[in-house]
Write a protein that holds these residues in place. Structure first.
Motif, PDB file in Angstrom:
ATOM      1  N   MET A 163       0.315  -1.971  -0.109  1.00 33.36           N
ATOM      2  CA  MET A 163       0.023   0.382   0.020  1.00 33.36           C
ATOM      3  C   MET A 163       0.852   1.407  -0.125  1.00 33.36           C
ATOM      4  N   TYR A 164       0.278   2.333  -0.568  1.00 33.52           N
ATOM      5  CA  TYR A 164       0.879   3.542  -0.288  1.00 33.52           C
ATOM      6  C   TYR A 164       0.295   4.350   0.960  1.00 33.52           C
ATOM      7  N   PRO A 165       0.537   4.090   2.226  1.00 36.27           N
ATOM      8  CA  PRO A 165       0.168   5.287   3.292  1.00 36.27           C
ATOM      9  C   PRO A 165       0.740   7.209   2.673  1.00 36.27           C
ATOM     10  N   THR A 166       1.871   7.111   2.176  1.00 37.37           N
ATOM     11  CA  THR A 166       2.203   8.390   2.663  1.00 37.37           C
ATOM     12  C   THR A 166       2.764   8.635   0.248  1.00 37.37           C
ATOM     13  N   LEU A 167       1.797   9.521   0.688  1.00 32.89           N
ATOM     14  CA  LEU A 167       1.589  10.022   0.002  1.00 32.89           C
ATOM     15  C   LEU A 167       3.016  10.889  -1.039  1.00 32.89           C
ATOM     16  N   PHE A 168       3.717  11.494  -0.049  1.00 34.96           N
ATOM     17  CA  PHE A 168       5.320  11.948  -0.698  1.00 34.96           C
ATOM     18  C   PHE A 168       5.177  12.981   1.139  1.00 34.96           C
ATOM     19  N   GLU A 169       6.967  13.370   1.123  1.00 33.40           N
ATOM     20  CA  GLU A 169       6.975  13.425   2.131  1.00 33.40           C
ATOM     21  C   GLU A 169       8.823  15.330   2.387  1.00 33.40           C
ATOM     22  N   ILE A 170       8.492  15.835   2.810  1.00 33.05           N
ATOM     23  CA  ILE A 170       9.121  16.731   2.542  1.00 33.05           C
ATOM     24  C   ILE A 170       9.698  17.336   3.690  1.00 33.05           C
ATOM     25  N   ALA A 171      11.240  17.394   4.247  1.00 30.59           N
ATOM     26  CA  ALA A 171      11.632  18.347   5.006  1.00 30.59           C
ATOM     27  C   ALA A 171      11.139  17.421   6.664  1.00 30.59           C
ATOM     28  N   GLY A 172      10.482  16.222   6.716  1.00 29.03           N
ATOM     29  CA  GLY A 172      10.393  15.806   7.912  1.00 29.03           C
ATOM     30  C   GLY A 172       8.725  15.834   7.455  1.00 29.03           C
ATOM     31  N   PHE A 173       8.015  17.044   6.501  1.00 22.31           N
ATOM     32  CA  PHE A 173       6.380  16.412   6.604  1.00 22.31           C
ATOM     33  C   PHE A 173       5.619  16.053   6.056  1.00 22.31           C
ATOM     34  N   ARG A 174       5.563  14.680   6.199  1.00 24.04           N
ATOM     35  CA  ARG A 174       4.307  13.653   5.661  1.00 24.04           C
ATOM     36  C   ARG A 174       3.202  14.222   5.156  1.00 24.04           C
ATOM     37  N   VAL A 175       3.134  14.273   3.841  1.00 25.29           N
ATOM     38  CA  VAL A 175       1.518  13.881   3.391  1.00 25.29           C
ATOM     39  C   VAL A 175       0.688  12.836   3.266  1.00 25.29           C
ATOM     40  N   ASP A 176       0.290  12.068   3.969  1.00 24.12           N
ATOM     41  CA  ASP A 176      -0.288  10.950   3.526  1.00 24.12           C
ATOM     42  C   ASP A 176      -1.627  10.447   2.942  1.00 24.12           C
ATOM     43  N   THR A 177      -1.755  10.156   1.961  1.00 27.31           N
ATOM     44  CA  THR A 177      -2.616   9.290   0.985  1.00 27.31           C
ATOM     45  C   THR A 177      -3.688   9.741   1.606  1.00 27.31           C
ATOM     46  N   TYR A 178      -4.146   8.785   2.284  1.00 25.54           N
ATOM     47  CA  TYR A 178      -5.163   8.639   2.892  1.00 25.54           C
ATOM     48  C   TYR A 178      -5.771  10.541   3.090  1.00 25.54           C
ATOM     49  N   SER A 179      -5.495  10.860   3.309  1.00 24.39           N
ATOM     50  CA  SER A 179      -6.289  12.605   3.613  1.00 24.39           C
ATOM     51  C   SER A 179      -6.315  13.304   2.382  1.00 24.39           C
ATOM     52  N   VAL A 180      -4.947  13.313   1.558  1.00 18.49           N
ATOM     53  CA  VAL A 180      -5.199  13.854   0.112  1.00 18.49           C
ATOM     54  C   VAL A 180      -6.105  13.114  -0.361  1.00 18.49           C
ATOM     55  N   VAL A 181      -6.509  11.860  -0.723  1.00 17.29           N
ATOM     56  CA  VAL A 181      -7.851  11.405  -1.731  1.00 17.29           C
ATOM     57  C   VAL A 181      -8.936  11.694  -1.015  1.00 17.29           C
ATOM     58  N   TRP A 182      -9.232  11.477   0.690  1.00 16.97           N
ATOM     59  CA  TRP A 182     -10.479  11.719   0.885  1.00 16.97           C
ATOM     60  C   TRP A 182     -10.080  13.643   1.020  1.00 16.97           C
ATOM     61  N   PHE A 183     -10.107  14.613   0.869  1.00 13.71           N
ATOM     62  CA  PHE A 183      -9.745  15.610   0.526  1.00 13.71           C
ATOM     63  C   PHE A 183     -10.499  16.001  -1.182  1.00 13.71           C
ATOM     64  N   ILE A 184      -9.890  15.209  -1.856  1.00 13.74           N
ATOM     65  CA  ILE A 184      -9.892  15.527  -3.546  1.00 13.74           C
ATOM     66  C   ILE A 184     -11.758  14.734  -3.184  1.00 13.74           C
ATOM     67  N   ALA A 185     -12.170  13.429  -2.271  1.00 12.85           N
ATOM     68  CA  ALA A 185     -13.362  13.379  -2.645  1.00 12.85           C
ATOM     69  C   ALA A 185     -14.202  14.254  -2.173  1.00 12.85           C
ATOM     70  N   LEU A 186     -14.013  15.035  -1.164  1.00 16.41           N
ATOM     71  CA  LEU A 186     -15.186  15.396  -0.457  1.00 16.41           C
ATOM     72  C   LEU A 186     -15.299  16.526  -1.446  1.00 16.41           C
ATOM     73  N   SER A 187     -13.765  17.579  -1.399  1.00 17.60           N
ATOM     74  CA  SER A 187     -13.974  18.216  -2.691  1.00 17.60           C
ATOM     75  C   SER A 187     -14.716  18.489  -4.026  1.00 17.60           C
ATOM     76  N   LEU A 188     -14.993  17.240  -3.929  1.00 15.05           N
ATOM     77  CA  LEU A 188     -15.387  17.156  -5.587  1.00 15.05           C
ATOM     78  C   LEU A 188     -16.627  17.115  -5.160  1.00 15.05           C
ATOM     79  N   ALA A 189     -16.789  16.469  -4.580  1.00  9.14           N
ATOM     80  CA  ALA A 189     -18.234  16.717  -4.049  1.00  9.14           C
ATOM     81  C   ALA A 189     -19.631  17.598  -3.793  1.00  9.14           C
ATOM     82  N   ILE A 190     -19.046  18.575  -3.328  1.00 12.41           N
ATOM     83  CA  ILE A 190     -19.013  19.734  -2.783  1.00 12.41           C
ATOM     84  C   ILE A 190     -19.114  20.627  -4.362  1.00 12.41           C
ATOM     85  N   VAL A 191     -17.968  20.158  -5.568  1.00  6.95           N
ATOM     86  CA  VAL A 191     -17.801  21.398  -6.573  1.00  6.95           C
ATOM     87  C   VAL A 191     -19.418  20.413  -7.775  1.00  6.95           C
ATOM     88  N   TRP A 192     -19.352  19.261  -7.417  1.00  4.43           N
ATOM     89  CA  TRP A 192     -20.762  18.769  -8.054  1.00  4.43           C
ATOM     90  C   TRP A 192     -22.189  19.427  -7.736  1.00  4.43           C
TER      91      TRP A 192
END
Length: 263
Positions: free
Chosen positions: A1-30
């Motif tokens: 699996m890919y729990p971490t989308l990317f990491e910069i200078a010790g700051f981790r961006v997790d895939t879970y939060s990004v995908v769900w944020f995209i999902a909720l944003s798409l819903a609101i726009v629609w």
């Protein structure tokens, strides 16, 4: 699996939060793009949807905050770690539902039922997209199985395979979106769509509760509903199913007998 989308200078961006944020944003726009067909005042609805988005996010996180409140009080920075404890889709639905209801009570320009109709299909889309975040994160695990759909997660033993419950949810939600769009199109061909304010929303909830009743049998545990026993959990889903069948029946009666036809 890919729990971490990317990491910069010790700051981790997790895939879970990004995908769900995209999902909720798409819903609101629609939802916003669907307001016109239900004759909803766009300016006022945008404000309501903005507030509802915040309540939806809060509702999605509420069970985690409630269960582990002492940990979050001791370390407030954890509030920003959305992958900790995950997002609960039922909590998100209730959060958006309650906020939209309260806001429309004090604003007579918008019908709450019409807003539900406009938001129902996008809400199912958010599940179809967001559940891939669960899959990539390796959460909401399925029970061990040798069924042909089984997948192996890296953290499991080499011989252990599981039901890909997250993908089951996603495909079921996507199929629900297509079916709801088909029903909505059929309604629009015969009736004024703005008058069909109790059809799409209850039908979406019927599909959702049916999806959970069927798929949850293959899920290991986790989520808001798992705070209850198996018996209580299924009683809740069955009650939700029956209530929305009644709502749909009432809406269908009103649509056929009280609303004017386009023809």
């Amino acid at each position: 699996m890919y729990p971490t989308l990317f990491e910069i200078a010790g700051f981790r961006v997790d895939t879970y939060s990004v995908v769900w944020f995209i999902a909720l944003s798409l819903a609101i726009v629609w939802v916003v793009n669907r307001l016109e067909k239900y004759e909803i005042d766009e300016d006022t609805a945008r404000k309501i949807m903005s507030v509802s988005f915040l309540f939806m996010l809060l509702g999605a996180r509420a069970p985690e905050y409630f269960q582990n409140w002492r940990m979050y009080v001791d370390k407030p920075s954890l509030f920003l770690e959305f992958n900790r404890g995950g997002l609960h889709e039922i909590g998100a639905v209730f959060g958006a539902f309650i906020s939209a209801f309260l806001l429309t009570v004090f604003n007579k320009k918008i019908s709450f039922l019409k807003l539900c109709e406009a938001a129902a299909i996008p809400a199912m889309l958010s599940i179809a997209v967001g559940r891939w975040g669960c899959f990539l994160n390796g959460c909401c695990l399925g029970l061990p199985t040798k069924f042909f759909t089984a997948v192996h997660f890296p953290f499991d033993k080499a011989e252990l395979t599981r039901h890909p419950v997250q993908i089951y949810y996603s495909f079921a939600a996507a199929a629900s979106v297509l079916f709801l769009l088909y029903v909505e199109k059929k309604i629009s061909l015969k009736y004024k769509l703005a008058n069909s304010h109790s059809i799409i929303a209850p039908l979406a909830l019927i599909l959702y509760s049916s999806m959970r009743l069927l798929i949850d049998n293959t899920r290991f545990s986790g989520g808001l509903l798992w705070q209850f026993s198996n018996e209580t959990r299924y009683k809740i889903l069955a009650c939700l199913l029956l209530l929305n069948i009644a709502w749909l029946a009432y809406g269908s009666y009103r649509l056929k007998n009280k609303n004017p036809s386009v023809e």
